[in-house]
Design an enzyme around this catalytic site. Structure first.
Site, PDB file in Angstrom:
ATOM      1  N   TYR A 187      25.910  39.085 -81.223  1.00 45.14           N
ATOM      2  CA  TYR A 187      26.550  38.057 -82.044  1.00 45.14           C
ATOM      3  C   TYR A 187      27.678  38.684 -82.839  1.00 45.14           C
ATOM      4  CZ  TYR A 187      27.192  34.711 -85.851  1.00 45.14           C
ATOM      5  OH  TYR A 187      27.739  33.831 -86.753  1.00 45.14           O
TER       6      TYR A 187
ATOM      7  N   GLU B 288      33.855  32.687 -84.440  1.00 41.63           N
ATOM      8  CA  GLU B 288      32.465  33.017 -84.134  1.00 41.63           C
ATOM      9  C   GLU B 288      32.284  33.112 -82.623  1.00 41.63           C
ATOM     10  OE1 GLU B 288      29.331  30.014 -84.695  1.00 41.63           O
ATOM     11  OE2 GLU B 288      28.279  31.490 -85.901  1.00 41.63           O
TER      12      GLU B 288
END
Ligand code: GDP
Ligand code: MN
Length: 427
Positions: free
Chosen positions: A148, A236
């Site tokens: 991530y 993101e």
């Protein structure tokens, strides 16, 4: 719209964030410009960030064509909506999953038929889901590891912060909650820029080994450069993954943009897809008005966000509930006042209107003329309470009084809120 995952992750870690700060009244507006995945990935590809080859389609036929043109060993088909969590989402067509892998182009066509025109519900969508208008047809790559990565503006850090976890994939919130030690942060000095030791340390923390380490660090640096270049508030990537062939790839993309930078990011803001925005909000934006819908019954017409918040709070204090607020902003035209009224009264929940304008830059007489004109032309059917203060207020009060219209004037904000709440109770 849905709160961002990155903001959520930081909040769970106890850091303050720019995102999702609405408490109390249910605010249903977006905070920053958000683009679809395919639009964000185009920006990424144009700026040297590694993404898969893809096409966008808005029909099953087009999706089939795209799948054939890709000539890929495997295809990944992804519904395009602004919310995340698509992989685990459900369509009202019955189809499970907003992300599908297949080797058969014909299957792409069949699946697209169950996506386009249907609503996809995920953990992040409003109830009832979001209608899918487009799908992304991309070359699927094998993923050997999912990490991530996010870059966001964070108030607590006074600037950009890099956030990453070796445990990427779909459940990053759970990682932040259960194993916060697996979330890594690097605060970036906006003046010095991102440092090589920071990108390399993040690559290490994310578990990229051997030649992948430098590759990941390069990708992180490019993502940061893109973040700055497009005035993003958040980038993101989840998953930020690696392939068995030794490539670091951004498999998903979510970029939010700072609305205050619209003036210098015209190309990006022109891509704004308003199909997921409240239609009243989009209409308001055309007239340079900010509209925020809520679930009460008193419409608030104000200038300035601070006054809007105060107005909502005081209505609440007197036992009422705001239906929405419309912010006029600074340099006001009479025609804007008219448009504002039209928008406010378009909402059938509205049972009273409260106007609270402080004329600093704004001339109250212009507002008063706009109000009387709008009241006459729109044949206003709900009680109207007006509190004006500031520049040229006496002239404004005279205009309202001499109009002969049933307008209740108020002396101050408290009085205005009380009268607005009472006007509904009386009925
Ligand atoms: P989200 O669920 O809205 O966050 O959508 P994503 O784009 O992140 O896709 C969901 C999941 O699908 C990812 O976490 C991956 O596990 C998987 N996925 C997406 N693209 C690919 C791909 O090209 N290959 C493989 N093997 N899996 C993929
Ligand atoms: Mn994702």
């Amino acid at each position: 719209m849905a709160a961002s995952m990155a903001g959520h992750v930081l909040r769970q870690l106890g850091a303050s964030s720019l995102l999702g700060r609405n408490k109390g009244a249910q605010v249903t507006t977006r905070r920053w410009l958000n683009l679809q995945e395919y639009q964000s990935k185009k920006l990424m590809a144009d700026n040297g960030v590694t993404v898969q080859r893809f096409f966008v389609a808005d029909s099953a036929g087009e999706a089939l064509e795209a799948a054939k043109r890709l000539k890929a060993r495997e295809i990944v088909l992804k519904a395009q909506i602004l919310a995340g969590g698509r992989g685990k989402g459900v369509f009202d067509s019955g189809l499970k999953g907003g992300v599908h892998l297949t080797k058969d182009p014909n299957k792409v066509e069949v699946l697209t038929k169950q996506m386009i025109g249907y609503h996809l519900s995920t953990k992040q969508t409003p109830q009832g889901g979001v209608k899918v208008n487009k799908v992304m047809v991309a070359e699927a790559l094998d993923i050997s590891r999912e990490t991530y990565l996010a870059i966001l503006m964070d108030r607590a850090c006074n600037g950009p912060v890099l956030v990453g976890s070796p445990q990427g994939g779909v459940d990053i919130e759970e990682v932040a909650e259960k194993t916060p030690e697996l979330i890594f942060k690097e605060e970036i000095d906006i003046f010095d820029g991102i440092q090589d030791n920071q990108t390399l340390r993040m690559a290490d923390n994310l578990g990229f080994k051997g030649p992948l380490r430098q590759q990941a660090a390069d990708q992180i640096k490019r993502l940061y450069q893109l973040f700055l270049k497009v005035d993003a508030t958040q980038v993101e990537v989840n998953p930020f993954g690696e392939t068995p062939e030794g490539q670091v790839v951004c498999f998903d993309a979510k970029i939010n943009f700072d609305d205050n930078a619209q003036f210098r990011q015209k190309e990006i803001f022109a891509m704004d897809d308003t199909s997921e925005t409240d239609p009243i909000e989009s209409e308001a934006a055309k007239y340079d008005l900010k509209y925020i819908g809520m679930d009460g019954n008193i419409a608030c017409f104000v200038n300035g966000a601070g006054l809007a918040m105060a107005t909502c709070d005081i209505i609440d204090l007197h036992g009422g509930k705001p239906a929405n607020f419309l912010d006029l902003g600074g340099g006001v035209q009479e025609s804007q006042v008219y448009q504002a009224f039209k928008l406010l009264t378009a909402d059938p929940k509205v049972e009273a209107i409260l106007i609270n304008i402080f004329g600093g830059i704004v001339n109250c007489a212009i507002i008063a003329n706009g109000i009387t004109k709008a009241c006459r032309e729109l044949e206003l059917k709900v009680p109207l309470v007006v509190r004006l203060e500031g520049t040229n207020v006496n002239e404004a009060k005279r205009i309202l009084k001499e109009s002969g219209l049933p307008i209740t004037s108020a002396n101050d904000l408290d009085d205005a809120a009380r009268k607005a709440v009472a006007s509904i109770r009386k009925k």
